[in-house]
Design an enzyme around this catalytic site. Structure first.
Site, short mmCIF file in Angstrom:
data_model
loop_
_atom_site.label_atom_id
_atom_site.label_comp_id
_atom_site.label_asym_id
_atom_site.label_seq_id
_atom_site.Cartn_x
_atom_site.Cartn_y
_atom_site.Cartn_z
N GLY A 1 0.87 -1.27 -0.23
CA GLY A 1 -0.10 0.09 -0.13
C GLY A 1 0.81 1.35 0.00
O GLY A 1 0.26 2.24 -0.14
N GLU B 1 3.65 -6.65 1.70
CA GLU B 1 3.57 -7.16 0.51
C GLU B 1 3.62 -5.84 -0.32
O GLU B 1 2.67 -5.48 -0.99
CB GLU B 1 2.00 -7.62 0.27
CG GLU B 1 1.96 -8.95 1.10
CD GLU B 1 0.42 -9.43 0.74
OE1 GLU B 1 -0.32 -8.51 0.63
OE2 GLU B 1 0.09 -10.54 1.11
N PRO B 2 4.77 -5.24 -0.54
CA PRO B 2 4.88 -4.03 -1.33
C PRO B 2 4.84 -4.37 -2.91
O PRO B 2 5.68 -5.38 -3.22
CB PRO B 2 6.27 -3.43 -0.92
CG PRO B 2 7.06 -4.62 -0.71
CD PRO B 2 6.09 -5.54 0.09
N GLY B 3 4.20 -3.65 -3.60
CA GLY B 3 4.32 -3.69 -4.90
C GLY B 3 4.62 -2.40 -5.70
O GLY B 3 5.92 -2.44 -6.02
N ARG B 4 3.99 -1.58 -5.80
CA ARG B 4 4.23 -0.13 -6.25
C ARG B 4 5.30 0.40 -5.92
O ARG B 4 6.43 1.01 -6.54
CB ARG B 4 3.03 0.70 -6.11
CG ARG B 4 2.94 2.05 -6.71
CD ARG B 4 1.94 3.09 -6.34
NE ARG B 4 0.68 2.36 -5.94
CZ ARG B 4 -0.42 2.48 -6.83
NH1 ARG B 4 -0.22 3.09 -8.03
NH2 ARG B 4 -1.50 1.90 -6.46
N TYR C 1 2.14 -1.35 -12.43
CA TYR C 1 0.88 -1.24 -13.01
C TYR C 1 0.61 -0.73 -14.32
O TYR C 1 -0.46 -0.21 -14.83
CB TYR C 1 -0.37 -0.64 -12.04
CG TYR C 1 -0.16 -1.34 -10.75
CD1 TYR C 1 -0.64 -2.47 -10.54
CD2 TYR C 1 0.37 -0.63 -9.49
CE1 TYR C 1 -0.74 -3.13 -9.14
CE2 TYR C 1 0.33 -1.05 -8.27
CZ TYR C 1 -0.10 -2.66 -8.08
OH TYR C 1 -0.24 -3.07 -6.99
N TYR D 1 -7.69 6.20 -13.05
CA TYR D 1 -8.01 6.73 -11.86
C TYR D 1 -7.69 8.16 -11.58
O TYR D 1 -7.40 8.68 -10.68
CB TYR D 1 -6.85 6.17 -10.55
CG TYR D 1 -6.62 4.66 -10.86
CD1 TYR D 1 -7.53 3.81 -10.38
CD2 TYR D 1 -5.32 4.19 -11.60
CE1 TYR D 1 -7.44 2.54 -10.49
CE2 TYR D 1 -5.00 2.71 -11.53
CZ TYR D 1 -6.33 1.97 -11.10
OH TYR D 1 -6.14 0.34 -11.20
N CYS E 1 -8.21 5.56 -30.19
CA CYS E 1 -9.29 6.07 -30.77
C CYS E 1 -10.28 6.76 -29.65
O CYS E 1 -11.45 6.31 -29.70
CB CYS E 1 -9.99 5.25 -31.73
SG CYS E 1 -8.97 4.54 -32.88
N GLU E 2 -9.93 7.28 -28.65
CA GLU E 2 -10.74 7.99 -27.71
C GLU E 2 -10.15 9.21 -27.34
O GLU E 2 -8.78 9.42 -27.05
CB GLU E 2 -10.85 7.12 -26.52
CG GLU E 2 -11.04 5.56 -26.87
CD GLU E 2 -11.62 5.03 -25.40
OE1 GLU E 2 -12.08 5.61 -24.36
OE2 GLU E 2 -11.58 3.77 -25.44
N1 LLP Z 1 -1.34 -7.02 -1.41
C1 LLP Z 1 -2.55 -7.41 -1.60
C2 LLP Z 1 -3.48 -8.16 -1.36
C3 LLP Z 1 -2.93 -6.53 -2.94
O1 LLP Z 1 -4.22 -6.49 -3.56
C4 LLP Z 1 -2.15 -5.35 -3.38
C5 LLP Z 1 -2.50 -4.41 -4.36
C6 LLP Z 1 -0.71 -5.31 -3.16
C7 LLP Z 1 -0.43 -6.24 -1.96
C8 LLP Z 1 0.31 -4.24 -3.51
O2 LLP Z 1 -0.29 -3.04 -3.30
P1 LLP Z 1 0.75 -1.77 -3.50
O3 LLP Z 1 2.06 -1.74 -2.53
O4 LLP Z 1 1.06 -1.96 -4.90
O5 LLP Z 1 -0.02 -0.69 -3.29
N2 LLP Z 1 -3.90 -1.01 -10.42
C9 LLP Z 1 -3.93 0.01 -9.27
C10 LLP Z 1 -3.08 -0.78 -8.12
C11 LLP Z 1 -4.03 -1.79 -7.63
C12 LLP Z 1 -3.61 -2.58 -6.19
C13 LLP Z 1 -4.18 -3.87 -6.24
N3 LLP Z 1 -3.63 -4.51 -5.16
C14 LLP Z 1 -2.99 1.28 -9.64
O6 LLP Z 1 -2.37 1.02 -10.81
O7 LLP Z 1 -2.91 1.81 -8.95
#
Ligand code: LLP
Length: 439
Positions: free
Chosen positions: A260, A298-301, A398, A342, A369-370
């Site tokens: 998050g 669980e970091p993603g972004r 993403y 978003y 085309c939008e």
């Molecule tokens: N864990 C779970 C269970 C999740 O659903 C997610 C993201 C994460 C970890 C990683 O979260 P982060 O650290 O990346 O915030 N497509 C959207 C983001 C969707 C996030 C979905 N879940 C965007 O481009 O902003």
């Protein structure tokens, strides 16, 4: 042309702007030709070699952020795992890199599980999410011997009991009733959510716990909460952890507090540092659960977003007097859906002339085309012209993940740059790929 002294002065300012940028990959610079460099590579040269649009990553940036997460745990003596939330950047090379950096991985589908296994992740370090896992996905996860399945619904509990031969370790996903400030589409911790079990009686986290404790096929070892994404506040995590604490019992040996952490999409954004974010989660877990639980995050972004930029080629410049100047680039909503989905803001710069003053107000549109296919509304750019390479920073998360073939566009390549070497890790799709699934 401005006088020489002014050029040099603005050049110095621009160099600092790149070096101090909060949106560009760590180590980005301006070379002698005044071109942007990412991972030591001239972005124009990379664009020339691999074509545009292209996702260009500074490999060292990805590694540095992975280390920042691990060190934040190590510094605090945490027994835990940092999971790469692979939905943010599901490319085999990214899984491999994070496996090398000692991270674990969160997968949210059979496809992501396949990628993690293909990249060589130790199955015990793979943890699986999903609010509607299919029979095949559950069986695939069990056969692979993954670390934990994160249960999301009563139907899934029944499905697991029907399908599994041997017990599997599970966590229960809880929606703790916390809604942080971020875009509605990416909040996940509120009661009104398709994810997980609510903390109130109605949606039954407590009932789920009792149900799973009584199960012979499911070994309940912990709890999970992920309250949303692109979050700048830290307090909501404390509240979420406290809510998990209300549910815990002796069986609770693992606490997964999700991802998050927000990132800087624009130069004005000031997200918390990785260390501070981890600190709040660690303190929260220790306060509520003590020292004996294993902690997962669980970091993603925040691992991948700022490590990547997208390079486009400017194809047309359309000036509508008194209204707006449109620059059209050779990608758009097929490689970065976030502005359309978003309303996300991005920076843009002309990679050919990073030292020049951004003097032209323009709107960067895609080729789709939008009319909504606008990547950056009202960007200040340095005399943009047809043929320039335009870069949007902070597209490492993403972007590749949510890319599409809309309008028959072939999805861009992914290039890892390090020490001046550019390495193609995902090739551009071809027109043949577009027909490859036809039967
Ligand atoms: N864990 C779970 C269970 C999740 O659903 C997610 C993201 C994460 C970890 C990683 O979260 P982060 O650290 O990346 O915030 N497509 C959207 C983001 C969707 C996030 C979905 N879940 C965007 O481009 O902003």
């Amino acid at each position: 042309m401005p006088p020489m002294a002014e050029q040099v002065q603005s050049g110095a300012v621009a160099r600092d702007r790149v070096a101090d940028s909060v949106v560009l990959p760590i180590g980005s610079a301006v070379n002698e030709q005044g071109h942007l460099e990412v991972g030591g590579c001239d972005v124009l040269a990379v664009a020339e070699e691999f074509g545009t649009p292209a996702y260009i990553y500074a490999e060292d940036d990805l590694r540095a952020r992975a280390r920042a997460y691990r060190e934040a745990f190590e510094r605090r003596g945490v027994d835990g795992e940092v999971l790469f939330a692979s939905k943010a950047f599901p490319a085999t090379a990214a899984y491999k890199l994070f496996a090398e950096e000692g991270l674990s991985v969160d997968v949210a589908s059979g496809g992501e599980l396949h990628l993690a296994l293909a990249a060589g992740f130790d199955p015990s370090r793979i943890h699986m999410h999903g609010n509607n896992k299919t029979d095949e996905e559950i069986l695939m996860a069990a056969r692979a011997g993954i670390g934990h399945l994160i249960l999301d619904s009563f139907d899934e509990i029944e499905r697991c009991e029907r399908l599994l031969d041997a017990p599997i370790k599970v966590l229960i996903r809880v929606t703790p009733g916390i809604k942080p400030s971020t875009h509605d589409y990416i909040t996940t911790g509120q009661l009104d959510s398709k994810f997980g079990f609510g903390t109130g009686d109605a949606t039954g986290a407590q009932r789920a716990i009792e149900r799973v404790l009584a199960s012979e096929k499911l070994e309940l070892v912990g709890l999970h909460a992920h309250i949303g994404s692109q979050i700048f506040e830290l307090e909501p995590y404390r509240l979420a952890i406290a809510a998990l604490g209300e549910l815990a019992g002796d069986w609770c040996k693992v606490v997964d507090v999700g991802g998050g952490l927000g990132i800087a999409y624009t130069e004005d954004d000031r997200p918390p540092a990785i260390d501070d974010y981890v600190g709040v989660k660690v303190d929260g877990v220790r306060e509520v659960f003590g020292d004996d639980v294993r902690m997962m995050i669980e970091p993603g972004r925040s691992l991948v977003a700022n490590a990547g930029v997208t390079a486009y080629r400017v194809g047309t410049v359309k000036e509508i007097p008194g209204i707006r100047t449109y620059l059209a680039v050779d990608g758009g909503m097929s490689d970065n859906l976030r502005p359309m989905l978003y309303g996300s803001r991005y920076e843009a710069l002309i990679a050919d002339r990073v030292l020049a003053d951004p003097d032209t107000l323009a709107t960067v549109a895609g080729m789709h085309c939008e009319s909504g296919d606008v990547i950056v509304r009202d960007a200040m750019l340095a005399a943009p012209a047809v043929g320039d390479v335009l870069v949007t920073p902070a597209t490492g998360a993403y972007g590749h993940a949510m890319a599409s073939n809309y309008n028959g566009v072939t999805r861009p390549p992914v290039i890892f740059c390090r020490g001046g070497e550019a390495r193609l890790v995902v090739r551009r799709e071809t027109f043949d790929d577009l027909t490859a699934r036809d039967v």
